[in-house]
Design a protein around this motif. Structure first.
Motif, PDB file in Angstrom:
ATOM      1  N   TYR A 187       0.811  -1.226   0.000  1.00 24.73           N
ATOM      2  CA  TYR A 187       0.000   0.000   0.000  1.00 24.73           C
ATOM      3  C   TYR A 187       0.845   1.278   0.000  1.00 24.73           C
ATOM      4  N   VAL A 237       3.027   0.939   8.064  1.00 27.43           N
ATOM      5  CA  VAL A 237       2.444   1.447   9.321  1.00 27.43           C
ATOM      6  C   VAL A 237       3.165   0.824  10.523  1.00 27.43           C
ATOM      7  N   PHE A 297       2.450  -1.082  13.209  1.00 30.33           N
ATOM      8  CA  PHE A 297       2.390  -2.460  13.703  1.00 30.33           C
ATOM      9  C   PHE A 297       3.254  -3.391  12.860  1.00 30.33           C
ATOM     10  N   CYS A 313      -3.177   2.472  12.482  1.00 33.24           N
ATOM     11  CA  CYS A 313      -4.058   1.584  11.716  1.00 33.24           C
ATOM     12  C   CYS A 313      -5.331   1.482  12.541  1.00 33.24           C
ATOM     13  N   SER A 314      -6.490   1.633  11.900  1.00 35.23           N
ATOM     14  CA  SER A 314      -7.735   1.646  12.689  1.00 35.23           C
ATOM     15  C   SER A 314      -7.970   0.302  13.377  1.00 35.23           C
ATOM     16  N   LEU A 315      -7.422  -0.771  12.833  1.00 33.20           N
ATOM     17  CA  LEU A 315      -7.586  -2.076  13.496  1.00 33.20           C
ATOM     18  C   LEU A 315      -6.672  -2.159  14.715  1.00 33.20           C
ATOM     19  N   ASN A 323      -2.522  -7.174  12.500  1.00 36.50           N
ATOM     20  CA  ASN A 323      -2.755  -5.725  12.659  1.00 36.50           C
ATOM     21  C   ASN A 323      -3.077  -5.410  14.123  1.00 36.50           C
ATOM     22  N   CYS A 346     -11.388  -2.312   9.774  1.00 32.23           N
ATOM     23  CA  CYS A 346     -10.482  -1.472   8.987  1.00 32.23           C
ATOM     24  C   CYS A 346     -11.323  -0.366   8.378  1.00 32.23           C
ATOM     25  N   GLU A 347     -10.939   0.878   8.649  1.00 29.48           N
ATOM     26  CA  GLU A 347     -11.737   2.013   8.159  1.00 29.48           C
ATOM     27  C   GLU A 347     -11.731   2.089   6.635  1.00 29.48           C
ATOM     28  N   VAL A 348     -10.742   1.497   6.001  1.00 29.08           N
ATOM     29  CA  VAL A 348     -10.647   1.527   4.536  1.00 29.08           C
ATOM     30  C   VAL A 348     -11.582   0.474   3.929  1.00 29.08           C
ATOM     31  N   HIS A 349     -11.422  -0.765   4.350  1.00 29.78           N
ATOM     32  CA  HIS A 349     -12.224  -1.845   3.759  1.00 29.78           C
ATOM     33  C   HIS A 349     -13.688  -1.783   4.185  1.00 29.78           C
ATOM     34  N   GLU A 376     -10.591  -8.159   4.807  1.00 29.38           N
ATOM     35  CA  GLU A 376     -11.006  -7.170   5.813  1.00 29.38           C
ATOM     36  C   GLU A 376     -12.361  -6.546   5.450  1.00 29.38           C
ATOM     37  N   CYS A 419      -5.654   4.345   2.162  1.00 28.87           N
ATOM     38  CA  CYS A 419      -5.392   4.297   3.612  1.00 28.87           C
ATOM     39  C   CYS A 419      -4.495   5.477   3.964  1.00 28.87           C
ATOM     40  N   HIS A 446      -3.116   6.220   6.664  1.00 30.26           N
ATOM     41  CA  HIS A 446      -1.973   5.848   7.513  1.00 30.26           C
ATOM     42  C   HIS A 446      -0.830   5.313   6.651  1.00 30.26           C
ATOM     43  N   MET A 447      -1.187   4.443   5.706  1.00 29.47           N
ATOM     44  CA  MET A 447      -0.171   3.866   4.823  1.00 29.47           C
ATOM     45  C   MET A 447       0.494   4.943   3.965  1.00 29.47           C
TER      46      MET A 447
HETATM   47 FE1  SF4 Z   1      -5.048  -0.630   8.864  1.00 26.50          FE
HETATM   48 FE2  SF4 Z   1      -4.889   0.876   6.701  1.00 26.50          FE
HETATM   49 FE3  SF4 Z   1      -4.603  -1.803   6.479  1.00 26.50          FE
HETATM   50 FE4  SF4 Z   1      -6.977  -0.689   7.060  1.00 26.50          FE
HETATM   51  S1  SF4 Z   1      -5.805  -0.451   5.161  1.00 26.50           S
HETATM   52  S2  SF4 Z   1      -6.057  -2.445   8.057  1.00 26.50           S
HETATM   53  S3  SF4 Z   1      -6.418   1.071   8.338  1.00 26.50           S
HETATM   54  S4  SF4 Z   1      -3.251  -0.385   7.580  1.00 26.50           S
END
Ligand code: SF4
Ligand code: 13P
Length: 361
Positions: free
Chosen positions: A73, A109, A111, A134-136, A162, A221-224, A253, A315, A317-318
């Protein structure tokens, strides 16, 4: 409505050349543009402006004997400009563990960089963006796992990768998106606790129905989570009305309604491999239900014109890490960019990762 696939953000344009000659910069810009293969977004002008940075990072990496790994990512200037290896979280954990170099730079990220330190405690692990969460992993703490264990004594605890080192230290086995089904199936007993991803957990519940009870936590996961069953159904319907045989490839996810609509479910690396396989047998119309970096990789690594349809989600964060951050951490890392995990936590967390490697192979 079917949308075009948005792409990763174009990085800040860098102005400076570290003493590289015009011809060295031109050659590097051509290499970058050819590797990324998205000439509209990653124009020669953009690649030329980034070339001094990638040249300098690659020089320093060699000089300092640093192994630079990047998650799928990360932006294409990182994955195709400076990374020694790009993959999903499982493959990168193994590469960090097995790399002969004493210093790992993990572009991703937090983790994931922590995981690299857990599996290679004697190496220095550099992480350019300490605040890339990471939201997770941010949804759960060690105390939450301890509470679930108290409520379900004797039940094995499985944590998705995660998660923080402190959470991994409370779990029996860690899993990733490429091995969670296989590992959970192989665990003894008729129940398990799965943290923190409720969507992946529901997929597990469905897959293990009648064999094992799966106790869930409430993370996502806020993205998925942006993708929903009705959205995917709508896109598919639109495409089939236009005579297109769309293949839907999703990350686990996502919500189980999304996964039910999918032709293939897998980790970022498995999604890319499946997209390549489909392209090689003439399937050009695909929808990647995941973070945008996977589409960037598919475009870079697949021959011919693909129709990547639907809308990927980015994402934040990524995407925090940029080439400038990588250069800075290579030159002189701040203390918070050097991963440090208390010894007791690291030792306990490493057991859950050792168990993952044992059960995944
Ligand atoms: Fe975490 Fe981003 Fe992966 Fe979603 S896409 S699990 S927020 S690192
Ligand atoms: P992968 O292991 O599939 O790369 O997943 C990591 C992740 O954070 C996906 O959102």
């Amino acid at each position: 409505m079917v949308l075009d696939m948005p792409s990763a953000p174009i990085p800040r344009v860098f102005l400076g050349n570290f003493g590289y000659s015009e011809s060295e910069i031109d050659k590097e810009a051509v290499r970058l543009q050819y590797a990324i293969r998205q000439p509209m977004r990653w124009s020669m002008e953009v690649c030329r402006s980034l070339a001094p940075l990638t040249l300098e990072i690659n020089r320093l990496k060699k000089e300092k004997d640093v192994f630079l790994i990047a998650h799928s990512y990360q932006t294409p200037d990182i994955t195709y400009g400076v990374a020694d290896s790009v993959a999903d979280s499982y493959a990168l954990s193994k590469e960090a563990r097995d790399a002969p170099q004493q210093t790992i730079l993990f572009s991703s990220v937090r983790f994931m960089a922590e995981t690299a330190k857990i599996v290679s405690p004697n190496k220095t692990v550099l992480h350019p963006s300490p605040d890339a969460g990471c939201s997770l992993s941010d949804s759960i703490e060690a105390e939450d796992v301890i509470r679930m264990k108290e409520d379900n004594p004797g039940v094995p605890v499985v944590c998705y990768i995660n998660t923080s080192a402190a959470v991994k230290a409370e779990c029996d086995v860690c899993v990733t998106s490429s091995n969670y089904l296989r590992i959970c199936e192989r665990l003894p007993g008729d129940s398990l606790i799965f943290v923190p991803d409720k969507f992946m957990g529901r997929h597990l519940q469905n897959s293990l129905w009648g064999k094992k009870e799966v106790i869930l936590y409430d993370g996502e996961c806020e993205v998925h989570a942006e993708f929903t069953g009705p959205k995917i159904r709508n896109w598919k319907k639109n495409m089939s009305e236009n005579g297109v045989d769309l293949k839907v490839l999703s990350h686990p996810e996502c919500d189980s309604e999304v996964l039910e609509e999918s032709d293939f479910v897998g980790s970022s690396e498995l999604l890319m491999n499946e997209a390549k396989r489909l392209a090689s047998i003439g399937n050009r119309d695909m929808m990647l239900i995941t973070e945008c970096g996977t589409a960037d990789r598919v475009l870079a690594e697949t021959e011919g014109n693909l129709n990547l349809m639907g809308a990927c989600v980015m994402c934040k964060h990524m995407k925090k890490t940029q080439l400038e951050d990588i250069l800075q951490v290579l030159i002189d890392p701040y203390p918070e960019q050097i991963i440090d995990i208390p010894e007791g936590t690291l030792k306990r967390a490493s057991k859950s990762l050792d168990e993952m490697f044992r059960l995944a192979e």
